[in-house]
Design a protein around this motif. Structure first.
Motif, PDB file in Angstrom:
ATOM      1  N   ALA A  85       0.722  -1.139   0.036  1.00 36.79           N
ATOM      2  CA  ALA A  85      -0.040   0.001   0.049  1.00 36.79           C
ATOM      3  C   ALA A  85       0.862   1.257   0.132  1.00 36.79           C
ATOM      4  N   PRO A  86       0.327   2.400  -0.698  1.00 34.90           N
ATOM      5  CA  PRO A  86       1.142   3.573  -0.363  1.00 34.90           C
ATOM      6  C   PRO A  86       0.713   4.454   0.633  1.00 34.90           C
ATOM      7  N   LEU A  87       1.789   4.885   1.567  1.00 37.83           N
ATOM      8  CA  LEU A  87       1.644   5.285   2.908  1.00 37.83           C
ATOM      9  C   LEU A  87       1.873   6.743   3.261  1.00 37.83           C
ATOM     10  N   TRP A  88       1.922   7.508   2.045  1.00 39.82           N
ATOM     11  CA  TRP A  88       2.096   9.128   2.295  1.00 39.82           C
ATOM     12  C   TRP A  88       0.930   9.445   3.088  1.00 39.82           C
ATOM     13  N   GLN A  89      -0.191   9.442   2.904  1.00 43.29           N
ATOM     14  CA  GLN A  89      -1.507   9.770   3.569  1.00 43.29           C
ATOM     15  C   GLN A  89      -1.482   9.195   4.973  1.00 43.29           C
ATOM     16  N   THR A  90      -1.043   8.185   5.342  1.00 41.98           N
ATOM     17  CA  THR A  90      -0.642   7.654   6.568  1.00 41.98           C
ATOM     18  C   THR A  90       0.065   8.447   7.532  1.00 41.98           C
ATOM     19  N   VAL A  91       1.313   8.616   6.609  1.00 43.48           N
ATOM     20  CA  VAL A  91       2.378   9.646   7.483  1.00 43.48           C
ATOM     21  C   VAL A  91       1.806  11.049   7.551  1.00 43.48           C
ATOM     22  N   GLU A  92       1.186  11.391   6.704  1.00 44.83           N
ATOM     23  CA  GLU A  92       0.662  12.876   6.763  1.00 44.83           C
ATOM     24  C   GLU A  92      -0.171  13.054   7.910  1.00 44.83           C
ATOM     25  N   SER A  93      -1.086  11.965   8.113  1.00 48.90           N
ATOM     26  CA  SER A  93      -2.119  11.732   9.331  1.00 48.90           C
ATOM     27  C   SER A  93      -1.333  12.019  10.822  1.00 48.90           C
ATOM     28  N   LEU A  94       0.159  11.282  10.655  1.00 51.15           N
ATOM     29  CA  LEU A  94       0.928  11.370  11.987  1.00 51.15           C
ATOM     30  C   LEU A  94       1.233  12.785  11.919  1.00 51.15           C
ATOM     31  N   PHE A  95       1.843  13.408  11.131  1.00 53.15           N
ATOM     32  CA  PHE A  95       2.304  14.863  11.096  1.00 53.15           C
ATOM     33  C   PHE A  95       1.380  15.670  11.722  1.00 53.15           C
ATOM     34  N   ALA A  96       0.113  15.506  11.485  1.00 48.69           N
ATOM     35  CA  ALA A  96      -1.061  16.577  11.964  1.00 48.69           C
ATOM     36  C   ALA A  96      -1.104  16.322  13.218  1.00 48.69           C
ATOM     37  N   VAL A  97      -0.409  15.151  13.949  1.00 46.15           N
ATOM     38  CA  VAL A  97      -0.761  15.045  15.470  1.00 46.15           C
ATOM     39  C   VAL A  97       0.542  15.736  16.163  1.00 46.15           C
ATOM     40  N   THR A  98       1.676  15.455  15.609  1.00 46.38           N
ATOM     41  CA  THR A  98       3.060  16.114  16.135  1.00 46.38           C
ATOM     42  C   THR A  98       4.083  15.984  14.704  1.00 46.38           C
ATOM     43  N   LYS A  99       5.003  16.895  14.766  1.00 54.82           N
ATOM     44  CA  LYS A  99       6.129  16.757  13.991  1.00 54.82           C
ATOM     45  C   LYS A  99       7.438  16.147  14.571  1.00 54.82           C
ATOM     46  N   ASP A 100       7.182  15.896  15.892  1.00 49.64           N
ATOM     47  CA  ASP A 100       8.310  15.420  16.705  1.00 49.64           C
ATOM     48  C   ASP A 100       8.303  13.925  16.587  1.00 49.64           C
ATOM     49  N   LEU A 101       8.435  13.420  15.368  1.00 44.33           N
ATOM     50  CA  LEU A 101       8.658  12.110  15.290  1.00 44.33           C
ATOM     51  C   LEU A 101      10.256  11.709  14.679  1.00 44.33           C
ATOM     52  N   HIS A 102      10.786  10.891  15.689  1.00 45.58           N
ATOM     53  CA  HIS A 102      12.328  10.648  15.411  1.00 45.58           C
ATOM     54  C   HIS A 102      12.511   9.732  14.336  1.00 45.58           C
ATOM     55  N   VAL A 103      11.901   8.816  14.083  1.00 45.96           N
ATOM     56  CA  VAL A 103      12.445   7.791  13.007  1.00 45.96           C
ATOM     57  C   VAL A 103      10.965   7.352  12.407  1.00 45.96           C
ATOM     58  N   LEU A 104      11.486   7.428  11.030  1.00 48.88           N
ATOM     59  CA  LEU A 104       9.960   6.593  10.355  1.00 48.88           C
ATOM     60  C   LEU A 104      10.830   5.398   9.335  1.00 48.88           C
ATOM     61  N   ARG A 105      10.457   4.459   9.465  1.00 46.64           N
ATOM     62  CA  ARG A 105      11.044   3.513   8.323  1.00 46.64           C
ATOM     63  C   ARG A 105       9.869   2.670   7.737  1.00 46.64           C
ATOM     64  N   ASP A 106      10.181   2.137   6.593  1.00 44.51           N
ATOM     65  CA  ASP A 106       9.218   1.303   5.807  1.00 44.51           C
ATOM     66  C   ASP A 106       9.949   0.075   5.875  1.00 44.51           C
ATOM     67  N   ALA A 107       9.168  -0.914   6.581  1.00 43.42           N
ATOM     68  CA  ALA A 107       9.736  -2.137   6.914  1.00 43.42           C
ATOM     69  C   ALA A 107       9.530  -3.262   5.678  1.00 43.42           C
ATOM     70  N   THR A 108      10.471  -3.327   4.809  1.00 43.67           N
ATOM     71  CA  THR A 108      10.396  -4.013   3.486  1.00 43.67           C
ATOM     72  C   THR A 108      11.142  -5.419   3.437  1.00 43.67           C
ATOM     73  N   ARG A 109      11.979  -5.611   2.765  1.00 44.72           N
ATOM     74  CA  ARG A 109      12.743  -6.977   2.757  1.00 44.72           C
ATOM     75  C   ARG A 109      13.454  -6.805   3.926  1.00 44.72           C
ATOM     76  N   GLY A 110      13.576  -7.998   4.647  1.00 44.77           N
ATOM     77  CA  GLY A 110      14.200  -8.118   6.093  1.00 44.77           C
ATOM     78  C   GLY A 110      13.270  -8.008   7.183  1.00 44.77           C
ATOM     79  N   GLY A 111      11.923  -7.207   7.093  1.00 44.69           N
ATOM     80  CA  GLY A 111      10.759  -7.353   7.633  1.00 44.69           C
ATOM     81  C   GLY A 111      11.336  -5.965   8.894  1.00 44.69           C
ATOM     82  N   VAL A 112      10.563  -6.140   9.862  1.00 43.99           N
ATOM     83  CA  VAL A 112      10.487  -5.154  11.128  1.00 43.99           C
ATOM     84  C   VAL A 112      11.669  -5.503  11.878  1.00 43.99           C
TER      85      VAL A 112
END
Length: 334
Positions: A196-223
């Protein structure tokens, strides 16, 4: 010491990291060279995020998507994880001689549909046709550019002791889907990719706070691999609550039968978010209202102890080391 490239070098685990460090970083290192999902480039008054990714999925079609959809989601999500609104993509196709033209059109249509959903335009590209047997069906490479939003700075090097570790949904769905699509084990399970494309998901987080330290896309190798990368970049420890990690029952069942760790199965629509503890509950609430993140959960804490390591507290309260990602992670997804 390895003298030839093996499949393990492309699996996203320890050998991939070693290849990047010993060859690519050694030759390409410069102030903008990054270990994050995209490079941040200052162009005039703007900060742009720039990324590229190759896709060689086998099989190219799977429940929940295909290589075309995946190629858009992967690049859009890498930009989003740097706090950048994705704007433009280019794509390059390498197609095996004899590959059905109708399939190429199917994947191109999926790319167009996904790009429209993500709010990006595909504006340039390249096509090559390789001889029979020189490639496996078709490979797609996408490159993306986006604008970093004001006041945002995320990086795998910014995790701080006391931060909460959040996942945006249940883990391991994509890797499990690819494994079942290959039909090597005779297992029937209802699992769809989380692609799924996740920009709108990320944008909803920034609407709460811009104080997010790390955002990573868990692709190959997983979480699990992502958490080890963050622990290394930030020189911190990460302690997980094993019982809090969301895993779909069907994925858990397949992993139980085959002895796989869900934390090391690939995702294609899941974020790892590291943020101050005081924001964690609100972020999870916001995520659970989104279309791709209903099963978001806090799964752990960043610690000052055990720097570079990821530990797991089991259901009986014991604390154990999550085995570091090995050379060849299974199932191999690309």
């Amino acid at each position: 010491m390895d003298t030839v490239v093996t499949l393990a070098h492309g699996a996203g685990g320890a050998k991939t990291a070693a290849l990047i460090d010993s060859v690519f970083k050694a030759h390409f290192s410069n102030p903008e060279f990054t270990g994050d999902d995209a490079a941040i480039l200052s162009i005039g008054q703007e900060k742009l995020a720039f990324t590229t990714d190759g896709f060689i999925v086998s099989p190219p079609e799977f429940k929940g998507g295909n290589i075309g959809k995946l190629s858009i989601c992967g690049t859009v999500n890498d930009l989003a994880c740097m706090g950048a609104k994705p704007l433009y993509l280019s794509c390059a196709f390498v197609i095996e001689e004899g590959f059905p033209l109708a399939k190429v059109e199917t994947y191109a249509a999926a790319m167009a549909e996904t790009a429209a959903a993500a709010g990006v335009r595909i504006v340039a590209g390249d096509t090559k046709v390789a001889g029979k047997g020189q490639v496996d069906n078709l490979f797609i490479t996408t490159t993306g550019i986006g604008v970093v939003q004001d006041g945002i700075q995320t990086s795998g090097s910014l995790a701080k002791p006391g931060d909460a570790v959040i996942v945006s949904g249940d883990v391991g769905r994509h890797g499990c889907t690819i494994l079942l699509a290959r039909d090597k084990y005779g297992i029937n399970a209802e699992v769809d990719s989380d692609c799924a494309p996740l920009w709108q998901t990320v944008e909803s987080l920034f609407a709460v706070t811009k104080d997010l330290h790390v955002l990573r896309d868990a692709t190959r190798g997983g979480v699990g691999t992502v958490l080890y990368e963050i622990a290394g970049q930030s020189r911190v420890g990460i302690r997980l609550d094993g019982s809090a990690v969301p895993v779909a029952p069907a994925v858990r069942g397949v992993c139980g039968m085959l002895g796989l760790e869900p934390l090391y199965l690939a995702c294609e629509g899941r974020l790892v978010i590291i943020a101050p503890q005081e924001h964690a509950a609100t972020l999870v609430d916001v995520l659970r209202q989104g279309p791709y993140s209903q099963h978001a959960a806090v799964i752990g804490t960043v610690t000052a102890e055990f720097a570079g390591q990821v530990t797991v507290t089991t259901e009986i309260g014991a604390q154990t080391l999550l085995p570091p990602p090995g050379g060849e992670l299974l199932p191999r997804i690309c």
